[in-house]
Scaffold this motif. Structure first.
Motif, PDB file in Angstrom:
ATOM      1  N   ASP A 259       0.836  -1.203   0.000  1.00 38.67           N
ATOM      2  CA  ASP A 259       0.000   0.000   0.000  1.00 38.67           C
ATOM      3  C   ASP A 259       0.873   1.256   0.000  1.00 38.67           C
ATOM      4  OD1 ASP A 259      -2.273  -1.558  -0.004  1.00 38.67           O
ATOM      5  OD2 ASP A 259      -2.652  -1.338   2.155  1.00 38.67           O
ATOM      6  N   GLU A 260       1.900   1.237   0.821  1.00 38.59           N
ATOM      7  CA  GLU A 260       2.819   2.375   0.886  1.00 38.59           C
ATOM      8  C   GLU A 260       3.572   2.527  -0.439  1.00 38.59           C
ATOM      9  OE1 GLU A 260       6.407   4.061   3.749  1.00 38.59           O
ATOM     10  OE2 GLU A 260       5.439   2.168   4.266  1.00 38.59           O
ATOM     11  N   ALA A 261       3.948   1.410  -1.047  1.00 41.25           N
ATOM     12  CA  ALA A 261       4.632   1.443  -2.348  1.00 41.25           C
ATOM     13  C   ALA A 261       3.737   2.092  -3.398  1.00 41.25           C
ATOM     14  CB  ALA A 261       5.031   0.036  -2.770  1.00 41.25           C
ATOM     15  N   ALA A 262       2.458   1.734  -3.382  1.00 41.18           N
ATOM     16  CA  ALA A 262       1.511   2.305  -4.352  1.00 41.18           C
ATOM     17  C   ALA A 262       1.357   3.807  -4.134  1.00 41.18           C
ATOM     18  CB  ALA A 262       0.165   1.604  -4.245  1.00 41.18           C
ATOM     19  N   ARG A 263       1.317   4.239  -2.863  1.00 39.13           N
ATOM     20  CA  ARG A 263       1.200   5.681  -2.574  1.00 39.13           C
ATOM     21  C   ARG A 263       2.439   6.437  -3.061  1.00 39.13           C
ATOM     22  NH1 ARG A 263      -0.988   3.727   2.229  1.00 39.13           N
ATOM     23  NH2 ARG A 263       0.974   4.037   3.350  1.00 39.13           N
ATOM     24  N   GLU A 264       3.599   5.852  -2.798  1.00 37.25           N
ATOM     25  CA  GLU A 264       4.842   6.504  -3.236  1.00 37.25           C
ATOM     26  C   GLU A 264       4.897   6.580  -4.758  1.00 37.25           C
ATOM     27  OE1 GLU A 264       7.255   8.079  -1.517  1.00 37.25           O
ATOM     28  OE2 GLU A 264       6.103   7.727   0.294  1.00 37.25           O
ATOM     29  N   GLN A 265       4.510   5.507  -5.410  1.00 38.82           N
ATOM     30  CA  GLN A 265       4.532   5.493  -6.866  1.00 38.82           C
ATOM     31  C   GLN A 265       3.594   6.568  -7.415  1.00 38.82           C
ATOM     32  OE1 GLN A 265       3.677   1.655  -8.558  1.00 38.82           O
ATOM     33  NE2 GLN A 265       4.687   2.187 -10.472  1.00 38.82           N
ATOM     34  N   ALA A 266       2.416   6.712  -6.819  1.00 40.83           N
ATOM     35  CA  ALA A 266       1.466   7.739  -7.254  1.00 40.83           C
ATOM     36  C   ALA A 266       2.030   9.139  -6.992  1.00 40.83           C
ATOM     37  CB  ALA A 266       0.133   7.561  -6.544  1.00 40.83           C
ATOM     38  N   ARG A 267       2.672   9.314  -5.853  1.00 44.70           N
ATOM     39  CA  ARG A 267       3.254  10.622  -5.517  1.00 44.70           C
ATOM     40  C   ARG A 267       4.360  10.991  -6.506  1.00 44.70           C
ATOM     41  NH1 ARG A 267       7.297  12.884  -1.807  1.00 44.70           N
ATOM     42  NH2 ARG A 267       8.088  10.812  -1.314  1.00 44.70           N
ATOM     43  N   TYR A 268       5.215  10.023  -6.823  1.00 45.10           N
ATOM     44  CA  TYR A 268       6.297  10.297  -7.773  1.00 45.10           C
ATOM     45  C   TYR A 268       5.747  10.566  -9.164  1.00 45.10           C
ATOM     46  CZ  TYR A 268       9.346   8.468  -4.084  1.00 45.10           C
ATOM     47  OH  TYR A 268      10.008   8.253  -2.904  1.00 45.10           O
ATOM     48  N   ALA A 269       4.718   9.836  -9.555  1.00 47.01           N
ATOM     49  CA  ALA A 269       4.113  10.041 -10.873  1.00 47.01           C
ATOM     50  C   ALA A 269       3.493  11.426 -10.960  1.00 47.01           C
ATOM     51  CB  ALA A 269       3.074   8.964 -11.151  1.00 47.01           C
TER      52      ALA A 269
END
Length: 156
Positions: free
Chosen positions: A101-111
């Motif tokens: 879940d945290e990985a998905a949030r980080e990926q969205a933030r970076y995108a």
């Protein structure tokens, strides 16, 4: 290698040279010394060195003791500076730790931070190109053309 190493003897905190020598050590297969140089350069805030040191710590490369928290911390520092390799590594590290879940949030933030800028008008884009040195060069060219045209007309 010898040249970079020689310069570092005189300036052991030169970040660019530390990163270069670290890469050369890595290419030679000397991962422990590569990590030392990357870690030293990372202390000065170099994002690429933070990425490499973070990977070494997270994965235990070159006999470096695994410290996933410290490795992830370095990767995040580099990612927050915009280092694309670090951004990918943060997501991969979080996934490896089962923190999807945290990985998905980080990926969205970076995108979101990598989103293209808002469209600009043609005039704004042109003005970006006209830096003072370019404007001066353009003015010189225009004056030369006008003088050349004047000379050409006189000769006819």
């Amino acid at each position: 290698f010898e040249l970079v190493d020689g310069f570092l003897q005189h300036d052991p905190d030169h970040v660019g040279l530390l990163v270069q020598r670290g890469w050369l050590y890595k290419e030679r297969g000397d991962l422990p010394n590569a990590y030392k140089d990357f870690a030293h350069a990372a202390e000065f805030g170099n994002a690429w060195a933070q990425t490499m040191a973070g990977k070494y710590l997270f994965n235990g490369w070159g006999g470096v003791a695994v410290d996933r928290d410290k490795g992830l911390s370095l990767l995040r520092l580099a990612a927050d500076q915009g280092e694309p390799n670090a951004r990918l590594s943060v997501v991969q590290a979080l996934q490896a730790m089962g923190r999807n879940d945290e990985a998905a949030r980080e990926q969205a933030r970076y995108a979101a931070s990598a989103a293209p800028p808002a469209p600009r008008s043609a005039l704004e884009s042109l003005l970006d190109l006209l830096t003072p040195p370019r404007a001066a060069a353009l003015l010189v060219i225009l004056i030369a053309l006008l003088l050349g045209l004047r000379w050409w007309r006189k000769r006819r």
